[in-house]
Design an enzyme around this catalytic site. Structure first.
Site, PDB file in Angstrom:
ATOM      1  N   HIS A   1      39.434  -9.053  16.281  1.00 36.62           N
ATOM      2  CA  HIS A   1      38.880  -8.431  17.480  1.00 36.62           C
ATOM      3  C   HIS A   1      39.491  -7.046  17.664  1.00 36.62           C
ATOM      4  O   HIS A   1      40.667  -6.813  17.355  1.00 36.62           O
ATOM      5  CB  HIS A   1      39.216  -9.257  18.724  1.00 36.62           C
ATOM      6  CG  HIS A   1      38.431 -10.520  18.850  1.00 36.62           C
ATOM      7  ND1 HIS A   1      37.366 -10.837  18.040  1.00 36.62           N
ATOM      8  CD2 HIS A   1      38.563 -11.569  19.721  1.00 36.62           C
ATOM      9  CE1 HIS A   1      36.874 -12.006  18.401  1.00 36.62           C
ATOM     10  NE2 HIS A   1      37.586 -12.466  19.414  1.00 36.62           N
TER      11      HIS A   1
ATOM     12  N   CYS B   1      40.871 -15.372  23.168  1.00 32.87           N
ATOM     13  CA  CYS B   1      41.396 -14.568  22.058  1.00 32.87           C
ATOM     14  C   CYS B   1      41.299 -13.068  22.315  1.00 32.87           C
ATOM     15  O   CYS B   1      42.093 -12.294  21.772  1.00 32.87           O
ATOM     16  CB  CYS B   1      40.707 -14.938  20.750  1.00 32.87           C
ATOM     17  SG  CYS B   1      38.908 -14.980  20.808  1.00 32.87           S
TER      18      CYS B   1
END
Length: 357
Positions: free
Chosen positions: A263, A138
């Protein structure tokens, strides 16, 4: 099960009840409907549950060979499972002629398995000797659309980045332990003296090696040679594979931060060609899967709070290095469950379905 199968290919979602699976099922109701039968598959403990898919109640099947009965060439199975599950079951499914899209780390380094982000190297989906397509971590998935667009324009020659990773990358366990820790330290002066947070949290660090609330943890993965973590080395290798730059110098530092979803990365990319910031912003603004938010004078730059629940990568703080006109610095945020995992797998599955349309 769903009702009668339509003319579209079948889709099996393996790991449907996990954090990424939940997001993927939501996406199936939001995107163009290219699927016929949709099967939900999970561990035995989740079997028998019913989940809503495309406004229909669908029963979750246990992960056994029977769950894939009737599937064959032209159908797709998305695996949102730990690597050991993918290693065991992906070959069982591909033996039926079903194409597997695997979200784990099981096949990311296999030269016979393409590692794909559709905005950057979607063409690689078509060559899959093992019948498997892998998706990147990810962190990689969150930044690679922006980086790929810049590489196409300027030719990337060197990369250094730091990631600031959300707790939900560790699944529901990560999100839940952060929420518990935050409740323990709320309304206190904890964090002002050494050991404050550790004493408040105690042993409840969950999947992280240290408390995450009121803290940052400069570690993600397993220890590898010379002090690197497995996660850092994975981001390095995945970036090289997706951009087809096998010798690209890449330095990575992975950091866990007390954010539930989203993120973030600071990126320093050096190119063979000289970079101008206004033109780089134009490149990023036009890049598929990227949203440019870059006006610091007006307080406009991306944060994980902006990216959470959205599909694009949000990019800002775009500037040419003070010491090197070939280097560009920027900040990028992306929802790690959507852009970083579920969306990428869904886009790949749709590309494969399009081959048989």
């Amino acid at each position: 099960m769903t009702g009668a199968r339509s003319s579209g290919p079948a889709l099996a979602v393996v790991g449907a009840t996990g954090a990424v699976g939940t997001v993927l099922l939501q996406m199936l109701s939001q995107r163009a409907d290219v699927w016929g039968d949709i099967r939900l598959v999970a561990s035995a403990r989740s079997a028998g549950r019913t989940l809503a898919v495309r406004a229909e109640k669908t029963e979750v099947l246990a992960l056994t060979e029977d769950a894939f009965d009737g599937l064959g060439p032209g159908d797709v199975a998305v695996f949102l499972t730990p690597a050991e599950v993918s290693v065991r079951w992906a070959p069982v499914v591909t033996a039926r002629g079903v194409v597997v899209v695997d979200q784990s780390a099981a096949f990311r380094e296999d030269p016979e398995v393409p590692l794909v982000v559709p905005e950057v190297n979607g063409h690689a989906v078509r060559t899959r000797p093992r019948g498997i397509v892998a998706t990147p971590d990810c962190v990689t998935a969150g930044m690679i659309a922006a980086l790929g667009a810049l590489h196409a324009e300027y030719s990337l020659s060197e990369l250094a980045l730091s990631s600031y990773q959300a707790a939900s990358a560790a699944g529901r366990a990560g999100s839940e332990v952060l929420r518990r820790q935050l409740s323990l330290v709320a309304g206190t002066s904890l964090g002002e003296q050494p050991g404050d947070v550790r004493r408040a949290v105690g042993e409840d660090t969950g999947p992280f090696p240290a408390p995450l609330a009121l803290n940052v943890v400069p570690w993600s993965g397993e220890l590898r040679e010379d002090g690197w973590s497995s996660h850092e080395l994975a981001v390095r290798q995945e970036t090289r594979r997706i951009l087809d730059l096998p010798e690209l110098p890449v330095a990575v530092t992975c950091v866990q931060v007390p954010v539930v979803t989203g993120h973030s990365l600071t990126v320093r990319a050096r190119f063979e060609n000289e970079v101008a910031a206004p033109h780089a912003r134009q490149v990023l603004d036009a890049a598929p899967g990227v949203v440019l938010v870059d006006d610091p004078a007006a307080g406009e730059f991306p944060t994980p709070a902006d990216a959470a629940g959205t599909d694009p990568a949000w990019v800002g703080r775009v500037r040419v290095s003070l010491d090197d006109r070939h280097a560009l610095e920027f900040f990028v945020c992306a929802d790690n469950l959507r852009k970083g995992a579920a969306l990428n797998a869904t886009q790949i599955a749709e590309l494969i379905a399009g081959e048989f349309a």
